[in-house]
Every structure is written in structure tokens, then in C-alpha cells.
Scaffold this motif. Sequence first.
Motif, mmCIF file in Angstrom:
data_model
loop_
_atom_site.group_PDB
_atom_site.id
_atom_site.type_symbol
_atom_site.label_atom_id
_atom_site.label_comp_id
_atom_site.label_asym_id
_atom_site.label_seq_id
_atom_site.Cartn_x
_atom_site.Cartn_y
_atom_site.Cartn_z
ATOM 1 N N ASN A 1 0.802 -1.223 0.000
ATOM 2 C CA ASN A 1 0.000 0.000 0.000
ATOM 3 C C ASN A 1 0.837 1.277 0.000
ATOM 4 O O ASN A 1 0.306 2.369 0.205
ATOM 5 N N THR A 2 2.129 1.150 -0.198
ATOM 6 C CA THR A 2 3.007 2.315 -0.216
ATOM 7 C C THR A 2 2.731 3.174 -1.450
ATOM 8 O O THR A 2 2.648 2.666 -2.567
ATOM 9 N N LYS A 3 2.610 4.476 -1.244
ATOM 10 C CA LYS A 3 2.357 5.420 -2.322
ATOM 11 C C LYS A 3 3.651 6.122 -2.693
ATOM 12 O O LYS A 3 4.420 6.514 -1.826
ATOM 13 N N VAL A 4 3.897 6.273 -3.995
ATOM 14 C CA VAL A 4 5.128 6.888 -4.488
ATOM 15 C C VAL A 4 4.780 8.166 -5.246
ATOM 16 O O VAL A 4 3.989 8.128 -6.192
ATOM 17 N N TYR A 5 5.358 9.282 -4.839
ATOM 18 C CA TYR A 5 5.138 10.566 -5.499
ATOM 19 C C TYR A 5 6.405 10.968 -6.242
ATOM 20 O O TYR A 5 7.498 10.998 -5.666
ATOM 21 N N VAL A 6 6.254 11.310 -7.531
ATOM 22 C CA VAL A 6 7.397 11.615 -8.384
ATOM 23 C C VAL A 6 6.896 12.397 -9.590
ATOM 24 O O VAL A 6 5.729 12.266 -9.982
ATOM 25 N N THR A 7 7.744 13.231 -10.166
ATOM 26 C CA THR A 7 7.351 13.915 -11.395
ATOM 27 C C THR A 7 7.293 12.908 -12.541
ATOM 28 O O THR A 7 7.969 11.873 -12.511
ATOM 29 N N GLU A 8 6.499 13.210 -13.546
ATOM 30 C CA GLU A 8 6.343 12.280 -14.669
ATOM 31 C C GLU A 8 7.660 12.053 -15.392
ATOM 32 O O GLU A 8 7.979 10.920 -15.782
ATOM 33 N N VAL A 9 8.454 13.111 -15.559
ATOM 34 C CA VAL A 9 9.723 12.979 -16.275
ATOM 35 C C VAL A 9 10.678 12.068 -15.515
ATOM 36 O O VAL A 9 11.288 11.162 -16.088
ATOM 37 N N ALA A 10 10.820 12.298 -14.200
ATOM 38 C CA ALA A 10 11.707 11.457 -13.401
ATOM 39 C C ALA A 10 11.232 10.014 -13.390
ATOM 40 O O ALA A 10 12.041 9.078 -13.434
ATOM 41 N N ALA A 11 9.917 9.807 -13.340
ATOM 42 C CA ALA A 11 9.374 8.453 -13.342
ATOM 43 C C ALA A 11 9.655 7.740 -14.660
ATOM 44 O O ALA A 11 10.082 6.578 -14.679
ATOM 45 N N ARG A 12 9.415 8.420 -15.784
ATOM 46 C CA ARG A 12 9.638 7.804 -17.094
ATOM 47 C C ARG A 12 11.116 7.503 -17.328
ATOM 48 O O ARG A 12 11.482 6.422 -17.800
ATOM 49 N N MET A 13 11.976 8.474 -16.982
ATOM 50 C CA MET A 13 13.407 8.261 -17.152
ATOM 51 C C MET A 13 13.913 7.177 -16.208
ATOM 52 O O MET A 13 14.733 6.336 -16.586
ATOM 53 N N GLY A 14 13.422 7.175 -14.967
ATOM 54 C CA GLY A 14 13.819 6.137 -14.021
ATOM 55 C C GLY A 14 13.390 4.760 -14.477
ATOM 56 O O GLY A 14 14.136 3.781 -14.340
ATOM 57 N N SER A 15 12.180 4.662 -15.044
ATOM 58 C CA SER A 15 11.694 3.381 -15.556
ATOM 59 C C SER A 15 12.577 2.874 -16.693
ATOM 60 O O SER A 15 12.924 1.691 -16.750
ATOM 61 N N LEU A 16 12.973 3.770 -17.597
ATOM 62 C CA LEU A 16 13.847 3.383 -18.704
ATOM 63 C C LEU A 16 15.214 2.931 -18.192
ATOM 64 O O LEU A 16 15.790 1.955 -18.685
ATOM 65 N N MET A 17 15.729 3.625 -17.189
ATOM 66 C CA MET A 17 17.030 3.255 -16.622
ATOM 67 C C MET A 17 16.969 1.900 -15.937
ATOM 68 O O MET A 17 17.904 1.096 -16.039
ATOM 69 N N MET A 18 15.871 1.618 -15.239
ATOM 70 C CA MET A 18 15.729 0.317 -14.575
ATOM 71 C C MET A 18 15.620 -0.806 -15.591
ATOM 72 O O MET A 18 16.209 -1.889 -15.418
ATOM 73 N N ARG A 19 14.870 -0.571 -16.656
ATOM 74 C CA ARG A 19 14.765 -1.580 -17.715
ATOM 75 C C ARG A 19 16.116 -1.841 -18.359
ATOM 76 O O ARG A 19 16.476 -2.980 -18.676
ATOM 77 N N GLU A 20 16.890 -0.780 -18.561
ATOM 78 C CA GLU A 20 18.228 -0.921 -19.133
ATOM 79 C C GLU A 20 19.114 -1.768 -18.224
ATOM 80 O O GLU A 20 19.878 -2.625 -18.678
ATOM 81 N N LEU A 21 19.019 -1.528 -16.917
ATOM 82 C CA LEU A 21 19.814 -2.284 -15.950
ATOM 83 C C LEU A 21 19.437 -3.759 -15.963
ATOM 84 O O LEU A 21 20.307 -4.639 -15.907
ATOM 85 N N VAL A 22 18.144 -4.042 -16.055
ATOM 86 C CA VAL A 22 17.693 -5.438 -16.111
ATOM 87 C C VAL A 22 18.203 -6.126 -17.373
ATOM 88 O O VAL A 22 18.620 -7.293 -17.332
ATOM 89 N N GLU A 23 18.193 -5.404 -18.495
ATOM 90 C CA GLU A 23 18.696 -5.987 -19.742
ATOM 91 C C GLU A 23 20.185 -6.286 -19.645
ATOM 92 O O GLU A 23 20.652 -7.332 -20.125
ATOM 93 N N MET A 24 20.949 -5.402 -19.041
ATOM 94 C CA MET A 24 22.383 -5.653 -18.868
ATOM 95 C C MET A 24 22.614 -6.828 -17.925
ATOM 96 O O MET A 24 23.520 -7.646 -18.134
ATOM 97 N N HIS A 25 21.789 -6.917 -16.895
ATOM 98 C CA HIS A 25 21.915 -8.022 -15.942
ATOM 99 C C HIS A 25 21.654 -9.365 -16.621
ATOM 100 O O HIS A 25 22.252 -10.383 -16.248
ATOM 101 N N ARG A 26 20.770 -9.367 -17.609
ATOM 102 C CA ARG A 26 20.462 -10.614 -18.313
ATOM 103 C C ARG A 26 21.674 -11.194 -19.027
ATOM 104 O O ARG A 26 21.766 -12.406 -19.245
ATOM 105 N N GLU A 27 22.617 -10.319 -19.407
ATOM 106 C CA GLU A 27 23.845 -10.815 -20.024
ATOM 107 C C GLU A 27 24.630 -11.681 -19.050
ATOM 108 O O GLU A 27 25.202 -12.708 -19.427
ATOM 109 N N PHE A 28 24.654 -11.271 -17.784
ATOM 110 C CA PHE A 28 25.314 -12.087 -16.758
ATOM 111 C C PHE A 28 24.572 -13.409 -16.564
ATOM 112 O O PHE A 28 25.184 -14.464 -16.414
#
Length: 648
Positions: free
Chosen positions: A106-133
Motif C-alpha cells: 500500500n506504499t504510495k510513491v510521489y514523483v514527477t512524470e519525467v523522473a518516473a519515465r526516465m527512471g523506468s527506462l534506466m531500470m529496464r536498461e539495468l535489467v537488460e544488462m543483468h540478463r547478459e550475466f
Amino acid sequence: MKLTCLDTGVDGGYYTPASHLLEVEGLRILLDCPIDLSALTAFSAVPLGASSSSGDAEDLIRGVPYYRSPTAVAAAKAGHIDAVLVSSATGLLGLPFLTRLPGFANTKVYVTEVAARMGSLMMRELVEMHREFVRCYGPDRDQSPVWMEGEKLKKLMSVLQKITTEDEENNNLAALVSLYSLDNIEECMQKTQYVKYGEEVCFNGMLMLKASSSGLELGNCVWTIKGPRASMTYLPSSIFVSAHALDFDYSSLKGNDVILFSDFSSLNGMYDDNKKMGEHIVDETDILLASNSVFRDDGMDEDETIKFLCSNDDIAEEIERISFICSCIIDAINSGGSVLIPIGRIGIILLLLEHMSETLHSSNMKSQVPIFMISETAEEIITFTNALPEWLCKSRQEKLGRNLALYFVHIGVLGMAQLSICFIDGVQTNDQGVDAELTLKPFMPLAIQVLGCSFLSGIKVGKIDPLLGLLKPKLILFPEGQKSLCPATDKQPWSFLYYSKGKTIEVPNMREEFEVRMTTEVAFGLQPRQLDKTTAVARLKAKLLLSNGQYVLAAAKSELDRSERHLLHWGTVDASCIPSALQEKGIVCSFSADADYSAPSDRERVISITSPGEALVKVTSERTTIYCDDEETAERVYDALRSICNGI
């Protein structure tokens, strides 16, 4: 109010911001939740093939890496979190570690749309790099990996000891966790609520939250937290004037009671890079000292302070560094080489792309040199950053309005060539202390020159004190490690309370009183009586509610019948009126022989009552007291005296 600093970050700057746990009005608020990627330096890169030479990398861990998130681990240990305030895209990267746990549904997260979208892209990028390992070393396991029980663990512990304090050394491994999945990211993003700059949102009826531009990056923000008894500014890394993002909106922070200063950028090693940029660059330390000495207590008014804080020196230094990089790029290309640029702050990369395009064009090299952005999310990043006009600095918004064109000049792939410029998305760790020789070993025997250039990622030391003087807080929560940068003096109207990592401090109440508002219905139902020339009183029955961070008096569902309610009285009993009031109630009384109605009012007067029962009344300027053993007689005397008092 309580504050616990969970982590101060590794580099003190953009990539690993600090994080805190705030307990206010019975709520737990997490301020940022980054990920620390510094532990990855203990792991070997994925080999290019079976014949790849590892050389000095033999002592590195060959396996699927674990990641550090001391913030998520500490927050999970503390228990539930009611809300998370995110100030940047990097402050979001560790949150899936937390939200994937059952207790944080039930935790609520407050963030600007730009930071959220960029953060989401960065996390996806990290997961893709991790898949190489994972593809190389096999899938993650539920139990601890083999390397955590062997000799390779010593290498990891050595790395961790360099980035943690002595108090944490025994808990280094506790902060290591396996990486989250794409599903975890999706679950995390579903908990986010987007906010715009200047928009107030109410959380749980108790707190009003507002994000304001920090100037550091697109979508980065400073948070204002207002409750019924205090207002706080959460001040992460900020820049007053930006060449790409909206400037730091410091004016919206004026008058807040408490400032949580969480800008650790002055602890990084940015200023050492000036030596690498040529002798013509002024030493940054001298600039800071000069700035600090300029703004001593010399009677500078608010307009002069604003002019000092908002000078274009921040932009000038950014452009100077970018120009320096562009000149190095041209030198490398003219020598027949190529350039690899790690992707860091998005705003800096966009500016670099823009200036590099102009440099290549002026050198008649634009058609000869292709530019590649090697990233799984490159296309989405470029597309998204070209659809954010309202988040840009004013000068770029005006440029966009005039030209109706893209406000950042992005470069596409022009074709294959021997000369190229590549932007490589990869793991960002502390700029200082990187083993360049080991990092570049897979590319040998190519001749590669390493160029390091850091950018300003926070408030300059010389501008901290002027900023505080402009905001006028009552209390500043300041990092213990930066105490010498902003020492307390007797002339300052505010006080300091210092915090350190892992310690919980009690924040004193800043307001002895707080306002209570009433609804229109309640206000119109009042029947005030004048108490004196400046004060009127009225009787009220209402419900005390908490709404939008303020106490409110709302109408009760039912009111007492005015004929039945017990009156409340005030004022001094006029002794000269007492005999007639008692006689009207059928009470026989007499005054003491020395009673004098014209005597000063502070003199005690005694009245003896003989019928219908015996009683004694003593009257002074401060109180009137009835002495009587018979309850019925006492009630009749009380009614008589009440008739000559004001009441509501």
C-alpha cells in the motif's frame, strides 16, 4: 518529528543520491530510494568468447552480481512505509527492491512524470544488462551464490569496505540483494502518482506535498512537506541556473520552518578535473572561496542576493566543460580515432550532442562521422526528451516557440565508417578511483586515452549561506560530514541540527501554536459576546478534523438545546448587586459590619446567609466562593449569583 539518514550515497552526487526516513504526524515518509552500483566493480565483465583473455581480472568474481541498496534494506527493516518522495530518476532505481516485498503493497510513491519515465527506462536498461550475466553464468538462485562462500568474497568485501563507514562494515553483505525483474519494475511504477511542479497534493489528509524544480536535471525536484505543526523543505542536489532544465525554484521554499539539506555534491572530486582541462581554467576551489568571501555579512539586500545566486556561472562552467570535450573529440577524429562516451546525466548528454553536432558542422565533418547511441532504450529516451517543452529552461522554451523545431539537436546514425562517436549506456559508479587499465583491458591492444570530466551536480559551497539567508528557516538539518562548509555563527537567525548516516535524531517542534480554521457553517452559527474592547467569545460545539494538512472545526451532527445547556460564565461579581439578586431568589442575607461597597475591588467581602439555609459567600476580584453544607441552598445561591454574571 524524527529523521534517520539511511544512506549518504557513494559519490555524493547525481548517480547515488542520499536517502532519509522521516517520521512526522505518525506517518513514515521515505525520501528517495537509489541503488548503489559500486559493488559491480568486484565482478568480472561478461567474456566476449571462450578465448577471451582475462589477465588481471582473474581475481574478480565470475558470476551473476548482487547489488547494494542500503536504503531499501534499512527501510524494510524499519517496517512499513506510508509514502515515498522521489526527487530524481536515480532516486527511483532502488525502489523495486522495496515494493516487491509483501509489507509494502500500500506504499504510495510521489514523483514527477519525467523522473518516473526516465527512471523506468534506466531500470529496464539495468535489467537488460543483468540478463547478459544470467545468460553467461546461469539464472539467479534463491539461496546464496557459491562465490559468497569462497575466496572471491574477500574481493567483494575489500570493495565494500572502501565505500562504507566503519559502523557498517559488519552489515556490508546484508545490503546486497539480487536484482529485481521487469515485473517488479511494473509493480513499482503502478504505485506512482505523477506530480507537476508547483502542484500541491494531499497525503492522508495530514500532509500537503509540493514538488519544485531543482534545476539539476529534467524532472528533478525539491520537496515541500507541510503539516499542521511544521513545514519542511527536502533539499537534494540543486543548481540555480541550468542550460537545459527549469531553474531552481528556491522562491517557493521561503518561510518553511525546517530545511533538510541533502546536497552532498560538495564532497565529490569534481574540482580535481580542472587540471585535466588546461591551465586556462580557473581553479574551482578558488572560485568557491572567492564566492564565499564575497557574501559575508556586508549588508547585501535580497535583490543583490538573488543576483549573486542566479548568476550564469553554473551554465558557463557546464558549457566550458562541454566545449573542452568537443575539442578533444575533434582531436581524436583528426588523429584517425574514434570516441567512446559513457552515458551519464541525460541533460549533459543532450547538451553534448547539441554542441558536438555544431562543432562537427563547423569543421565540415558532420557527414563523415556517424554517431551511435548504444542502448536498449536509446530510441525511447530520444523520443521522450523531445516531448517535454514545459520542463525546459525558459530560454529553450522561447527558442522552441520561435522555431517550432526540436529544442535539442539529436543526431541519427549516418552510416558505417571507420571514424565514429559512440555513446555507451553502462553502469555508472563513482568517477573517482576507477581502475582504467582494468576497464579497458578487453579492448587491448588498441591505443586508448582516458579523459575524465565531471560536471557540477549541486549547490556551490559559497552559495549555501546566501540561500539560507534568503529562505529564512528556523532550523536546518545539516550533514555532520559537511559541518565545516557551513559553520554556525551567532549572527545567524537559524539553528543547526546535524545528522549522520544510520543515526536517528529528534527534530524539535518549531511552532508552539498552530492555526485552526472553521467551516462557513460553523462561523455563521456563532453568537459572540463582547468580553472587552479587543476580545469577543462565543460558545461552540464542533468536530475537530484534519484536512489538507490543517486542523478544521466542522459542524457537529447535533447541538444541545439552548434551554438545557449549562451556561459558562466569566467576569467579576459586582458586590453592590448581590443583595437584590439574593432577595429576588427569596434568600435572607446580611453583610459583615465592615463591608464597604465603595472600597477597592480587591478587598474581600463576606455575605452571611441565614434562610432558607445557612451559607457563606466570599467575594474577591479574582473569585467568588460559596460555602454551604445544604445542596439545595447552595444551588439557589449559585443561581442568584449567576444572574448577575455574563454567560454564553
